[in-house]
Design a protein around this motif. Structure first.
Motif, PDB file in Angstrom:
ATOM      1  N   GLY A 111       0.945  -1.210   0.253  1.00 56.43           N
ATOM      2  CA  GLY A 111      -0.050  -0.345   0.300  1.00 56.43           C
ATOM      3  C   GLY A 111       1.201   1.233  -0.037  1.00 56.43           C
ATOM      4  O   GLY A 111       1.936   1.066   0.026  1.00 56.43           O
ATOM      5  N   GLY A 114       3.501   6.560   2.379  1.00 54.73           N
ATOM      6  CA  GLY A 114       3.407   7.729   3.019  1.00 54.73           C
ATOM      7  C   GLY A 114       5.165   8.226   2.337  1.00 54.73           C
ATOM      8  O   GLY A 114       5.706   9.472   3.307  1.00 54.73           O
ATOM      9  N   CYS A 115       6.216   7.906   1.477  1.00 52.60           N
ATOM     10  CA  CYS A 115       6.949   8.259   1.560  1.00 52.60           C
ATOM     11  C   CYS A 115       7.620   9.345   0.458  1.00 52.60           C
ATOM     12  O   CYS A 115       9.119  10.125   0.152  1.00 52.60           O
ATOM     13  CB  CYS A 115       8.004   7.521   0.632  1.00 52.60           C
ATOM     14  SG  CYS A 115       7.384   6.158  -0.502  1.00 52.60           S
ATOM     15  N   GLY A 116       6.223   9.452  -0.808  1.00 55.47           N
ATOM     16  CA  GLY A 116       6.682  10.789  -1.467  1.00 55.47           C
ATOM     17  C   GLY A 116       6.805  10.515  -2.494  1.00 55.47           C
ATOM     18  O   GLY A 116       6.905  11.528  -3.447  1.00 55.47           O
ATOM     19  N   CYS A 123      -1.567   5.729  -3.520  1.00 54.19           N
ATOM     20  CA  CYS A 123      -0.938   7.302  -3.305  1.00 54.19           C
ATOM     21  C   CYS A 123      -1.770   8.403  -3.156  1.00 54.19           C
ATOM     22  O   CYS A 123      -2.355   9.023  -2.494  1.00 54.19           O
ATOM     23  CB  CYS A 123       0.378   7.682  -3.741  1.00 54.19           C
ATOM     24  SG  CYS A 123       1.267   6.262  -3.836  1.00 54.19           S
TER      25      CYS A 123
END
Ligand code: FES
Length: 151
Positions: A111, A114-116, A123
């Motif tokens: 999933g 939230g790493c960009g 996302c």
């Protein structure tokens, strides 16, 4: 000194390089005696400290955390079961947090983390326009222990 181990014997048995043994001695994590010729000789129980250091490093504990834990061991005698139990108790919460973090990583990698990167379909829903960046650096949806060490 007959039942003491040489640095090569400790290196072979522990799996650490001799340079690492010298480093951990400088850091005060292990101890060695000296022969009249200045050579290091180790008590066999240092092997357990080294095994502990290896395990601790494997789960991402810092040298300071390891030093704090090992400081719970007596210096005037060989550590016994009760001494090691004291350490494992002091560590239980820290290791539980690592276990939970690793489980979340295992279950969350398919999933958005939230790493960009915004590279997954997910996302767009979980992290539109990388709003997660406002919460900090790294994969902010993953637990704190998995975030990069603060520089
Ligand atoms: S996985 Fe990287 S931002 Fe979603």
């Amino acid at each position: 000194m007959d039942d003491l181990l040489t640095i090569s014997q400790v290196a072979e048995r522990s799996g650490f390089a001799t340079s690492a043994l010298r480093f951990y001695e400088r850091e005060g994590l292990i101890e060695a005696h000296r022969t009249t010729g200045g050579q290091r000789r180790y008590e066999r129980h240092e092997l357990r400290r080294l095994a502990f250091i290896a395990a601790a490093r494997h789960v991402g504990l810092s040298l300071d955390e390891i030093r704090d834990a090992l400081s719970l061991l007596p210096s005037e005698r060989h550590p016994n079961k009760a001494d090691w139990t004291r350490i494992s108790r002091s560590w239980r919460r820290r290791l539980d947090a690592e276990i939970i973090a690793l489980e979340k990583l295992r279950d969350g990698l398919d999933g958005c983390i939230g790493c960009g990167c915004l590279s997954l379909q997910r996302c767009r829903l979980s992290n539109p326009r990388d709003t997660a960046a406002t919460r900090g650096s790294g994969a902010v949806f993953l637990p704190q222990p998995l975030h990069p060490p603060q520089s």
